[in-house]
Design a protein around this motif. Structure first.
Motif, PDB file in Angstrom:
ATOM      1  N   TYR A 115     -23.423 -18.421   2.849  1.00 36.49           N
ATOM      2  CA  TYR A 115     -22.169 -17.715   2.586  1.00 36.49           C
ATOM      3  C   TYR A 115     -21.423 -18.156   1.333  1.00 36.49           C
ATOM      4  CZ  TYR A 115     -22.635 -15.493   7.113  1.00 36.49           C
ATOM      5  OH  TYR A 115     -23.090 -14.745   8.175  1.00 36.49           O
ATOM      6  N   ARG A 165     -17.679 -12.197  13.164  1.00 35.43           N
ATOM      7  CA  ARG A 165     -17.014 -12.461  11.886  1.00 35.43           C
ATOM      8  C   ARG A 165     -17.781 -11.815  10.732  1.00 35.43           C
ATOM      9  NH1 ARG A 165     -16.130 -17.852  14.076  1.00 35.43           N
ATOM     10  NH2 ARG A 165     -13.924 -18.130  14.576  1.00 35.43           N
ATOM     11  N   ASP A 166     -19.088 -11.990  10.730  1.00 31.60           N
ATOM     12  CA  ASP A 166     -19.898 -11.426   9.645  1.00 31.60           C
ATOM     13  C   ASP A 166     -19.814  -9.895   9.619  1.00 31.60           C
ATOM     14  OD1 ASP A 166     -22.420 -12.179   7.675  1.00 31.60           O
ATOM     15  OD2 ASP A 166     -22.662 -10.247   8.647  1.00 31.60           O
ATOM     16  N   GLU A 204     -16.968 -15.358  17.241  1.00 30.92           N
ATOM     17  CA  GLU A 204     -18.084 -16.024  16.573  1.00 30.92           C
ATOM     18  C   GLU A 204     -19.159 -15.064  16.060  1.00 30.92           C
ATOM     19  OE1 GLU A 204     -19.704 -19.177  14.764  1.00 30.92           O
ATOM     20  OE2 GLU A 204     -17.840 -19.221  15.915  1.00 30.92           O
ATOM     21  N   LEU A 250     -16.922 -18.778   7.365  1.00 34.99           N
ATOM     22  CA  LEU A 250     -18.371 -18.749   7.558  1.00 34.99           C
ATOM     23  C   LEU A 250     -19.073 -19.747   6.634  1.00 34.99           C
ATOM     24  CD1 LEU A 250     -18.814 -14.876   7.810  1.00 34.99           C
ATOM     25  CD2 LEU A 250     -19.174 -16.514   9.665  1.00 34.99           C
TER      26      LEU A 250
END
Length: 257
Positions: free
Chosen positions: A236, A191-192, A188, A228
């Protein structure tokens, strides 16, 4: 130095942070300069005290960041250079305090050296930072892995700029591998950062003519950013549109090759 002076130094550092956050550079510098004078006196009173030295280095580091953001490049380099030297001393006394801060200072110093046009010095600073962060991964992996990846990304940028395209790709690939390990363990929050690292890798792959590899990398970026965007579309969706446009362009380039 007495408790009263130490308290005053802390107050000045808090005042510095308030001014810096509000964009009041001159007021911030005035506060941190006064704090530095107090911290310097404290460290001179007890030169073997790692805590006093660390506080002085922190104040100098803060000063350098504000100066770097306000075109005080030479003064910024002097401040970060002194902070780095002090954290080397701290590391000799207490590695747990000194090493993470030394790596942080070396990374900041590299940014400032690169901004001043000294890529060779910037590369040397980042090389040392990466070595420290790599060691710290064996001690405090949760704290060290993202900074390691960030330093590797900076290393890749400088290597590419200096003409070492192979070395740039190696460093950026290692950065992606590092973030990917975090994303596997805890998806979680990572991811970015993984999407950012992959996108940076794709950019280098395009610039070095590795178009087919870039297509595969951008496809993975698109998959992550799409996920996202499902939860935070306002943030996003524009990013996804850009990634898909870059992917389409890379696919067309690959097809034409």
């Amino acid at each position: 130095m007495g408790k009263r002076d130490l308290e005053q130094a802390r107050i000045l550092e808090e005042r510095f942070a308030e001014h810096a956050d509000a964009g009041r550079a001159q007021e911030a510098l005035a506060a941190i300069d006064e704090a530095i004078d107090l911290r310097r006196q404290d460290s001179q009173d007890d030169q073997d005290d790692a805590e006093s030295l660390n506080a002085l280095a922190n104040a100098l580091y803060s000063r350098s960041l504000v100066l770097a953001a306000t075109d005080g490049s030479q003064a910024a380099l002097e401040a970060i250079g002194e902070a780095t030297g002090i954290w080397r001393q701290v590391t000799e006394k207490d590695q747990a305090i000194g090493m993470p801060n030394l790596a942080l200072a070396l990374t900041a110093m590299s940014d400032q050296q690169a901004a001043a046009g000294d890529d060779e010095a910037a590369l040397k600073s980042l090389d040392e930072a990466v070595k420290i962060y790599t060691f710290l991964q064996s001690v405090v992996p949760d704290q060290a892995m993202l900074p390691t990846a960030s330093a590797l990304g900076g290393l890749a940028t400088i290597r590419f700029r200096m003409g070492d395209h192979t070395g740039a790709l190696e460093a950026m690939t290692e950065a992606v591998t590092t973030v990917r390990m975090l994303a596997v363990q805890d998806p979680e929050p990572h991811r970015d950062p993984l999407a950012v690292a992959l996108n940076n890798l794709a950019t280098l792959q395009v610039r070095t003519g590795e178009i087919a590899a870039a297509v595969g990398t951008l496809e993975e970026v698109a998959t992550i950013v799409s996920t996202l965007a499902d939860t935070e579309p306002d943030v996003y969706k524009p990013v996804l549109d850009t990634v898909l446009a870059n992917l389409q362009q890379a696919q067309a380039h690959a097809a034409a090759s």
